[in-house]
Each structure stands twice: as structure tokens, then as C-alpha cells.
Motif scaffolding. Structure first.
Motif, PDB file in Angstrom:
ATOM      1  N   ILE A  29       0.856  -1.184   0.000  1.00 11.45           N
ATOM      2  CA  ILE A  29       0.000   0.000   0.000  1.00 11.45           C
ATOM      3  C   ILE A  29       0.892   1.234   0.000  1.00 11.45           C
ATOM      4  O   ILE A  29       1.844   1.338   0.779  1.00 11.45           O
ATOM      5  CB  ILE A  29      -0.950   0.005   1.221  1.00 11.45           C
ATOM      6  CG1 ILE A  29      -1.856   1.244   1.206  1.00 11.45           C
ATOM      7  CG2 ILE A  29      -0.198  -0.096   2.530  1.00 11.45           C
ATOM      8  CD1 ILE A  29      -2.960   1.202   2.258  1.00 11.45           C
ATOM      9  N   THR A  30       0.587   2.170  -0.899  1.00  6.63           N
ATOM     10  CA  THR A  30       1.384   3.380  -0.970  1.00  6.63           C
ATOM     11  C   THR A  30       0.782   4.461  -0.074  1.00  6.63           C
ATOM     12  O   THR A  30      -0.445   4.580   0.033  1.00  6.63           O
ATOM     13  CB  THR A  30       1.525   3.884  -2.416  1.00  6.63           C
ATOM     14  OG1 THR A  30       2.356   5.047  -2.455  1.00  6.63           O
ATOM     15  CG2 THR A  30       0.190   4.203  -3.027  1.00  6.63           C
ATOM     16  N   VAL A  31       1.642   5.219   0.581  1.00  9.90           N
ATOM     17  CA  VAL A  31       1.220   6.211   1.568  1.00  9.90           C
ATOM     18  C   VAL A  31       1.908   7.547   1.299  1.00  9.90           C
ATOM     19  O   VAL A  31       3.144   7.612   1.239  1.00  9.90           O
ATOM     20  CB  VAL A  31       1.563   5.745   3.001  1.00  9.90           C
ATOM     21  CG1 VAL A  31       1.075   6.759   4.014  1.00  9.90           C
ATOM     22  CG2 VAL A  31       0.971   4.377   3.283  1.00  9.90           C
ATOM     23  N   LEU A  51       4.609   1.496   1.103  1.00 14.03           N
ATOM     24  CA  LEU A  51       5.382   2.149   0.050  1.00 14.03           C
ATOM     25  C   LEU A  51       5.223   3.659   0.212  1.00 14.03           C
ATOM     26  O   LEU A  51       4.270   4.251  -0.309  1.00 14.03           O
ATOM     27  CB  LEU A  51       4.875   1.701  -1.326  1.00 14.03           C
ATOM     28  CG  LEU A  51       5.535   2.315  -2.563  1.00 14.03           C
ATOM     29  CD1 LEU A  51       7.002   1.891  -2.652  1.00 14.03           C
ATOM     30  CD2 LEU A  51       4.782   1.908  -3.835  1.00 14.03           C
ATOM     31  N   PRO A  52       6.104   4.302   0.959  1.00 15.10           N
ATOM     32  CA  PRO A  52       5.997   5.758   1.143  1.00 15.10           C
ATOM     33  C   PRO A  52       6.126   6.484  -0.196  1.00 15.10           C
ATOM     34  O   PRO A  52       6.961   6.111  -1.033  1.00 15.10           O
ATOM     35  CB  PRO A  52       7.179   6.096   2.062  1.00 15.10           C
ATOM     36  CG  PRO A  52       7.549   4.796   2.704  1.00 15.10           C
ATOM     37  CD  PRO A  52       7.257   3.746   1.687  1.00 15.10           C
ATOM     38  N   ASN A  53       5.302   7.508  -0.411  1.00 12.13           N
ATOM     39  CA  ASN A  53       5.447   8.303  -1.632  1.00 12.13           C
ATOM     40  C   ASN A  53       5.591   9.776  -1.294  1.00 12.13           C
ATOM     41  O   ASN A  53       5.276  10.217  -0.186  1.00 12.13           O
ATOM     42  CB  ASN A  53       4.297   8.033  -2.610  1.00 12.13           C
ATOM     43  CG  ASN A  53       2.991   8.691  -2.218  1.00 12.13           C
ATOM     44  OD1 ASN A  53       2.913   9.913  -2.061  1.00 12.13           O
ATOM     45  ND2 ASN A  53       1.940   7.888  -2.065  1.00 12.13           N
ATOM     46  N   SER A  54       6.070  10.515  -2.274  1.00  8.37           N
ATOM     47  CA  SER A  54       6.415  11.921  -2.051  1.00  8.37           C
ATOM     48  C   SER A  54       5.362  12.874  -2.610  1.00  8.37           C
ATOM     49  O   SER A  54       5.690  13.999  -3.015  1.00  8.37           O
ATOM     50  CB  SER A  54       7.778  12.232  -2.685  1.00  8.37           C
ATOM     51  OG  SER A  54       7.806  11.851  -4.053  1.00  8.37           O
ATOM     52  N   ALA A  55       4.090  12.443  -2.644  1.00  7.81           N
ATOM     53  CA  ALA A  55       3.012  13.333  -3.081  1.00  7.81           C
ATOM     54  C   ALA A  55       3.048  14.623  -2.261  1.00  7.81           C
ATOM     55  O   ALA A  55       3.195  14.587  -1.044  1.00  7.81           O
ATOM     56  CB  ALA A  55       1.667  12.646  -2.920  1.00  7.81           C
TER      57      ALA A  55
END
Length: 258
Positions: free
Chosen positions: A39-41, A68-72
Motif C-alpha cells: 500500500i502506498t502512503v 510504500l511511502p510516496n512523495s506526493a
């Protein structure tokens, strides 16, 4: 066959997001229903760092689902690089989704110049980088050459639900790179996910289509089945398209008529 991304192996080819749900409990239920293993966060928008506040990690601690860390929310390479360094230091995760938005007002399209620059730096620092990008096969190759472990071309603008707008480019990207191609953004329903897989995508990432559905849990199940069906269809090999009819019954056997 397993999906290999960087240094990880997955059985599911569906990745889900964590935004836009009404609460963390629904996020967990939908994720489990989807069969996704990752899961992306958005670290800037969903808490996984502060242990003194409601923390999404707490809701998933009894599962094997990877984060899955994201840089949004980042708009340039410097911001994204700084964010991921903090993530690795704070929670020890170096498997990341790089997302740098250039147009924050209308299209939410990524800034590929800044994205490529961040990829170069983060790859040298040992991060496993899944890169959100435009559906551009040339840029996909550049990202692969500079250390990306997967490319994530958009199907359509984020949250639009329009489905894949340029099927040819997804195919071109798949032909251009050896790393996994994960269709991301713009998926609106299960058939969109199935089409992506039939085009040869290695996986699909979807968030809004599940989180904002009238029944997120049921949509999550539909997405799971659609990705599985699309992958099987791709592996089976579809018949060629032809502009004319072909009889589906044999024509070389004609029994005598009495």
C-alpha cells in the motif's frame, strides 16, 4: 510467476493507495479485500511517522502488507530527496514511490526533469525507487538507466477515473524497458485495470477508484479479480484483430445431406 520489483517479490500484481478513505479502518478492510501486498502512503498527508497521533502503521501491524511511502506534495527534487531521507531515518524504509508534481493546479502531471534528477540522487544512496511518470517511453528508458527499479506511467490524470487514454504508449514503454511497468493514476473501474494488464503492464496501482467507490470493499475485490483476469488474458495471448469476419466453426468438414 512472482512480480519482482527491486529487492522484493510479490504474488499480487495490484498495489493500492491509502488516501481519500473515510477512516483508517476502511483503508485496512479494502486493502485486505484487494489482495494487495503493498500500500502506498503519501507521507506528507497520511501519518506513518508520528507515533503519538493516529498512525496508519498501527492498523496494519497484524498484517504482512508492505508500506510504500510516496512523495506526493513535493514539487521539486530537493523536497523529495529530503523527505525520503527522513523516512529512511525515521522508519527504516528505503523502498519508495517517487512522485514530483509539476502542475499542482489542473492536471497534476509530474515534473519529469525534477523527477529524473531525484532518481539519480536517490538511486546512488541505495533507495529502491518506483517512479511515477508521464506515459513517455523515452523518459521511461532514462529513468531505468539512472537507477529506477520500476516505472509507473499514468493512465490518465490522477483521480480522473478516465482509464487508459493512450494504450499505445503503455505498450511502447513495456517494450522500452526491462524493469516492471506499473500503470498508475486514472484507473476508474475494474475493466480499466484489466485492460492495463492485457496491454502487458506488470502491475496496476489504484487508489481513488477503490476509496471513493460507493462500496470500497466490493470494488477492492473487483480490482483484485480484474488484475488477475487481465494478466491471464495477456499470458494466454489474444487472437489478432481483423477487419472482416472469420467463421468460428470448421469449414473443411461438410457432412452429406440426405
Amino acid at each position: 510467476m512472482s512480480l519482482i520489483i527491486g529487492n522484493k517479490s510479490f504474488q499480487s500484481r495490484l498495489i493500492v493507495g491509502s488516501g481519500k478513505y473515510r477512516d483508517f479502518e476502511t483503508t485496512k478492510e479494502a486493502t485486505l479485500a484487494s489482495g494487495a501486498e503493498m500500500i502506498t502512503v503519501a507521507v506528507r498527508r497520511v501519518n506513518i511517522m508520528d507515533k503519538n497521533s493516529p498512525n496508519l502503521l498501527d492498523y496494519f501491524k497484524d498484517t504482512s502488507i508492505a508500506f510504500l511511502p510516496n512523495s506526493a506534495g513535493c514539487i521539486n527534487a530537493k523536497e523529495a530527496i529530503t523527505l525520503f531521507r527522513l523516512v529512511r531515518e525515521g522508519i527504516g524504509i528505503d523502498f519508495i514511490k517517487l512522485e514530483i508534481i509539476g502542475d499542482t493546479q489542473k492536471t497534476l502531471y509530474p515534473d519529469m526533469i525534477e523527477t529524473l534528477e531525484a532518481t539519480k540522487v536517490l538511486a546512488k544512496e541505495g533507495f529502491n525507487i518506483l517512479v511515477y511518470m508521464n506515459d513517455d517511453p523515452i523518459m521511461a528508458k532514462r529513468l531505468e538507466e539512472n537507477g529506477a527499479v520500476a516505472v509507473m506511467p499514468l493512465a490518465a490524470p490522477i483521480g480522473s477515473g478516465l482509464g487508459i487514454q493512450n494504450r499505445y504508449n503503455i505498450t511502447f514503454i513495456k517494450e522500452a524497458v526491462k524493469i516492471p511497468v506499473i500503470v498508475d493514476a486514472g484507473v476508474g473501474c475494474a475493466s480499466d485495470a484489466s485492460i492495463a494488464m492485457e496491454l502487458g503492464a506488470d502491475a496496476v496501482l489504484t487508489n481513488t477508484a477503490i476509496a471513493q467507490a460507493k462500496d470500497p470493499i466490493t470494488m477492492a475485490k473487483a480490482m483484485r479479480l480484474a488484475v488477475q483476469a487481465g494478466r491471464l488474458s495477456y499470458e494466454a495471448g489474444r487472437i489478432p484483430k481483423k477487419p472482416f469476419a472469420t467463421a468460428s466453426s470448421p469449414t473443411d468438414y461438410m457432412p452429406a445431406l440426405s
